[in-house]
Design a protein around this motif. Structure first.
Motif, short mmCIF file in Angstrom:
data_model
loop_
_atom_site.label_atom_id
_atom_site.label_comp_id
_atom_site.label_asym_id
_atom_site.label_seq_id
_atom_site.Cartn_x
_atom_site.Cartn_y
_atom_site.Cartn_z
N LEU A 46 0.82 -1.21 0.00
CA LEU A 46 0.00 0.00 0.00
C LEU A 46 0.85 1.27 0.00
O LEU A 46 0.47 2.27 -0.60
N PHE A 49 1.48 2.83 -3.38
CA PHE A 49 0.37 3.45 -4.10
C PHE A 49 0.44 4.97 -3.95
O PHE A 49 0.83 5.46 -2.90
N GLU A 51 -1.07 8.38 -2.79
CA GLU A 51 -1.89 8.54 -1.58
C GLU A 51 -3.38 8.48 -1.86
O GLU A 51 -4.12 7.90 -1.08
N ASP A 52 -3.85 9.07 -2.95
CA ASP A 52 -5.29 9.04 -3.22
C ASP A 52 -5.79 7.62 -3.47
O ASP A 52 -6.88 7.25 -3.03
N LEU A 53 -4.98 6.79 -4.13
CA LEU A 53 -5.38 5.40 -4.35
C LEU A 53 -5.28 4.58 -3.06
O LEU A 53 -6.12 3.72 -2.80
N ALA A 54 -4.25 4.85 -2.26
CA ALA A 54 -4.13 4.15 -0.97
C ALA A 54 -5.33 4.48 -0.09
O ALA A 54 -5.87 3.60 0.58
N GLN A 55 -5.78 5.72 -0.12
CA GLN A 55 -6.95 6.11 0.67
C GLN A 55 -8.21 5.41 0.15
O GLN A 55 -9.05 4.99 0.94
N THR A 56 -8.33 5.25 -1.15
CA THR A 56 -9.47 4.51 -1.71
C THR A 56 -9.50 3.09 -1.16
O THR A 56 -10.54 2.59 -0.76
N VAL A 57 -8.34 2.46 -1.12
CA VAL A 57 -8.25 1.09 -0.59
C VAL A 57 -8.64 1.08 0.88
O VAL A 57 -9.45 0.24 1.32
N HIS A 60 -12.50 1.57 1.11
CA HIS A 60 -13.44 0.71 0.38
C HIS A 60 -13.12 -0.78 0.45
O HIS A 60 -13.91 -1.59 -0.03
N ASN A 74 -14.79 -5.82 -6.80
CA ASN A 74 -14.82 -5.19 -8.12
C ASN A 74 -16.23 -4.88 -8.58
O ASN A 74 -16.45 -4.67 -9.77
#
Length: 131
Positions: A46, A49, A51-57, A60, A74
């Motif tokens: 993680l 990634f 930061e914006d994608l890590a936060q999505t993970v 969600h 998915n």
């Protein structure tokens, strides 16, 4: 992977939510982990990634500390919101309907059972424990 016809729409709980298109009977399996469909992301990766994608993970995906992974659906599963009176009961590799659900009902779970690190009220193990 959600096993029922569903859609994503505005939620009264928070932002977007996932809703059933069809009635569901109490005890019916609504979601089941499918390794060919759901994505397992090792927690240790993680940090690589943006930061914006890590936060999505974190917001969600379910965090599974005993496996050291984030499990990201998915489909509409990634928009499942928390409820203190959830419509689904977590059984580990599957979720079942807690009660009869009418078409249009929001599918929710209890984040005390489904570990979502981005949940603001969650009391969760530190991410470092997975490394």
């Amino acid at each position: 992977m959600l096993l029922v016809s569903h859609y994503v729409a505005r939620s009264k709980i928070h932002g977007l939510g996932v809703f059933t298109r069809v009635p569901i009977r109490a005890g019916a399996t609504v979601w089941r982990h499918d390794p060919m469909f759901d994505v397992d992301i090792p927690a240790a990766t993680l940090a690589q990634f943006p930061e914006d994608l890590a936060q999505t993970v974190r917001h969600h995906a379910e965090y599974l500390p005993h496996l050291g992974i984030f499990r990201l659906g998915n489909d509409g599963d990634m928009f499942m919101n928390h409820s203190d009176d959830p419509s689904l009961i977590d059984r580990g590799e599957e979720m079942i309907a807690a009660r009869d659900l009418a078409a249009g009902s929001e599918l929710t779970c209890d984040y005390a059972q489904v570990c979502v690190l981005g949940y603001e009220n969650a009391v969760l193990p530190p991410l470092e424990a997975a490394a």
